[in-house]
Scaffold this active site. Structure first.
Site, PDB file in Angstrom:
ATOM      1  N   ASP A  19      38.385  39.429  35.226  1.00 14.88           N
ATOM      2  CA  ASP A  19      38.753  38.327  34.552  1.00 14.88           C
ATOM      3  C   ASP A  19      37.513  37.481  33.969  1.00 14.88           C
ATOM      4  O   ASP A  19      37.018  37.632  33.163  1.00 14.88           O
ATOM      5  CB  ASP A  19      39.490  37.608  35.693  1.00 14.88           C
ATOM      6  CG  ASP A  19      40.280  36.307  35.380  1.00 14.88           C
ATOM      7  OD1 ASP A  19      41.356  36.515  34.784  1.00 14.88           O
ATOM      8  OD2 ASP A  19      39.677  35.223  35.601  1.00 14.88           O
ATOM      9  N   GLU A  37      38.213  48.984  39.602  1.00 17.46           N
ATOM     10  CA  GLU A  37      38.759  47.649  39.819  1.00 17.46           C
ATOM     11  C   GLU A  37      40.094  47.399  39.273  1.00 17.46           C
ATOM     12  O   GLU A  37      40.632  48.245  38.493  1.00 17.46           O
ATOM     13  CB  GLU A  37      37.925  46.518  39.194  1.00 17.46           C
ATOM     14  CG  GLU A  37      36.924  45.672  40.106  1.00 17.46           C
ATOM     15  CD  GLU A  37      37.855  44.879  40.937  1.00 17.46           C
ATOM     16  OE1 GLU A  37      38.982  44.957  41.160  1.00 17.46           O
ATOM     17  OE2 GLU A  37      36.977  43.673  41.301  1.00 17.46           O
ATOM     18  N   ASP A  38      40.856  46.331  39.598  1.00 18.77           N
ATOM     19  CA  ASP A  38      42.063  45.862  39.365  1.00 18.77           C
ATOM     20  C   ASP A  38      41.946  45.362  37.984  1.00 18.77           C
ATOM     21  O   ASP A  38      42.586  45.642  37.025  1.00 18.77           O
ATOM     22  CB  ASP A  38      42.976  45.470  40.487  1.00 18.77           C
ATOM     23  CG  ASP A  38      42.321  44.134  41.060  1.00 18.77           C
ATOM     24  OD1 ASP A  38      41.220  43.833  40.864  1.00 18.77           O
ATOM     25  OD2 ASP A  38      42.915  43.296  41.805  1.00 18.77           O
ATOM     26  N   GLY A  80      43.036  44.912  45.690  1.00 18.74           N
ATOM     27  CA  GLY A  80      43.567  45.125  44.415  1.00 18.74           C
ATOM     28  C   GLY A  80      43.808  46.348  43.711  1.00 18.74           C
ATOM     29  O   GLY A  80      44.599  46.709  43.287  1.00 18.74           O
TER      30      GLY A  80
HETATM   31  P1  IMP Z   1      36.682  37.440  38.121  1.00 15.07           P
HETATM   32  O1  IMP Z   1      35.541  37.523  39.289  1.00 15.07           O
HETATM   33  O2  IMP Z   1      36.861  36.352  37.751  1.00 15.07           O
HETATM   34  O3  IMP Z   1      36.409  38.550  37.256  1.00 15.07           O
HETATM   35  O4  IMP Z   1      38.037  37.840  38.984  1.00 15.07           O
HETATM   36  C1  IMP Z   1      38.527  38.926  39.433  1.00 15.07           C
HETATM   37  C2  IMP Z   1      39.363  38.780  40.574  1.00 15.07           C
HETATM   38  O5  IMP Z   1      40.213  37.789  40.498  1.00 15.07           O
HETATM   39  C3  IMP Z   1      40.240  40.258  40.779  1.00 15.07           C
HETATM   40  O6  IMP Z   1      39.309  41.160  41.240  1.00 15.07           O
HETATM   41  C4  IMP Z   1      41.647  39.683  41.055  1.00 15.07           C
HETATM   42  O7  IMP Z   1      41.448  39.906  42.509  1.00 15.07           O
HETATM   43  C5  IMP Z   1      41.391  38.053  40.910  1.00 15.07           C
HETATM   44  N1  IMP Z   1      42.583  37.923  39.548  1.00 15.07           N
HETATM   45  C6  IMP Z   1      41.978  37.631  38.397  1.00 15.07           C
HETATM   46  N2  IMP Z   1      43.199  37.479  37.501  1.00 15.07           N
HETATM   47  C7  IMP Z   1      44.190  37.800  38.281  1.00 15.07           C
HETATM   48  C8  IMP Z   1      45.474  37.833  37.977  1.00 15.07           C
HETATM   49  O8  IMP Z   1      46.063  37.635  36.717  1.00 15.07           O
HETATM   50  N3  IMP Z   1      46.386  38.098  38.998  1.00 15.07           N
HETATM   51  C9  IMP Z   1      46.048  38.190  40.064  1.00 15.07           C
HETATM   52  N4  IMP Z   1      44.796  38.495  40.473  1.00 15.07           N
HETATM   53  C10 IMP Z   1      43.733  37.986  39.720  1.00 15.07           C
HETATM   54 MG    MG Z   2      40.206  42.818  42.695  1.00 10.88          MG
END
Ligand code: IMP
Ligand code: MG
Length: 179
Positions: free
Chosen positions: A106, A102-103, A48
Site C-alpha cells: 500500500d 506479501e499480500d 495476510g
Molecule cells: P503499507 O505499509 O502501507 O504498504 O501497508 C501494508 C499493510 O497494510 C498490508 O500488509 C496489509 O496488512 C494492510 N493493508 C493495506 N491495504 C489494505 C486493504 O485494502 N485491505 C486490507 N489490508 C490492507
Molecule cells: Mg500484510
C-alpha cells in the site's frame, strides 16, 4: 456471494477467485523462469499472505524452500510512534536468494521496514512478490518485481486480507462499499 458484511461495513465482489488464480499462475511461471537454479527461500509474511502463498507455492516447480515471518507492531519512540519488528526468521539467510511473499503493498512502509531488517542478515538478493499493489498510494521507492494485480486505492478484503481480523477466509476479493 456478491456482497458481504463485516462488522459495520459492506463489501462487494471485485476480483473473482478465477481471476486471482489466473494471475497467481502467471506470477508463478515468471518466478519459475527467473529463479531456476537459484534455490530461493520464499519468506511469506503472515497473516495476510497465507492464501496467496499456498496457491503460489503449489505452482512453483523449481527447487526452493518456504518459511514464514510476522511483523510485530509495538509502540516505540520514533516519529511515527509505531515500530515493526520482524519475528520468526529461524533460517540462516546469509548468501541466500530471498523472495518475500506479501499480500499487498500500500504505502510501502511495511515492505521497506522488512527489507531493512532482512538486509542486515546478509542475503545475496531480495526480491518481492506481492499479490496486490496500490500504485497510487506507494510512498517509498520500492521495486515490486512480481505483482499479481494492481488495484485502486479502495480498501479491500478477502483471499487473506482482513478488516479488523475478519474476512480473510473468502476465496474472492471484495471492495468496500461507500455510501
Ligand atoms: P503499507 O505499509 O502501507 O504498504 O501497508 C501494508 C499493510 O497494510 C498490508 O500488509 C496489509 O496488512 C494492510 N493493508 C493495506 N491495504 C489494505 C486493504 O485494502 N485491505 C486490507 N489490508 C490492507
Ligand atoms: Mg500484510
Amino acid at each position: 456471494m456478491n456482497t458481504i458484511e463485516i462488522k459495520d461495513k459492506r463489501f462487494s465482489i471485485s476480483i473473482s477467485s478465477e481471476e486471482i488464480q489466473k494471475e497467481v499462475t502467471r506470477v508463478a511461471s515468471e518466478i519459475n523462469r527467473d529463479f531456476a537454479g537459484k534455490n530461493p527461500l520464499f519468506l511469506s509474511v503472515l497473516n495476510g499472505a497465507f492464501m496467496f502463498t499456498a496457491d503460489l507455492m503449489k505452482k512453483i516447480t523449481i527447487p526452493c524452500e518456504v518459511s514464514f515471518v510476522k511483523l510485530a507492531s509495538y509502540q516505540g519512540v520514533t516519529s511515527t510512534g509505531m515500530i515493526k519488528e520482524v519475528i520468526g526468521i529461524n533460517e540462516d539467510i546469509s548468501d541466500r536468494v530471498i523472495i518475500i511473499i506479501e499480500d499487498i503493498v500500500d504505502t510501502g512502509f511495511t515492505m521497506q521496514r522488512l527489507l531493512e531488517s532482512l538486509g542486515t542478515r546478509g542475503p545475496r538478493e531480495i526480491h518481492i512478490a506481492s499479490l496486490l499493489l496500490k500504485p497510487d498510494k506507494l510512498q517509498v521507492d520500492l521495486n515490486v518485481e512480481y505483482v499479481a494485480m494492481r488495484i485502486p486505492n479502495d480498501f479491500i478484503v478477502g483471499y487473506g486480507l482482513d478488516y479488523d481480523g475478519f474476512g480473510r477466509n473468502y476465496p474472492d476479493i471484495y471492495t468496500i462499499v461507500t455510501e
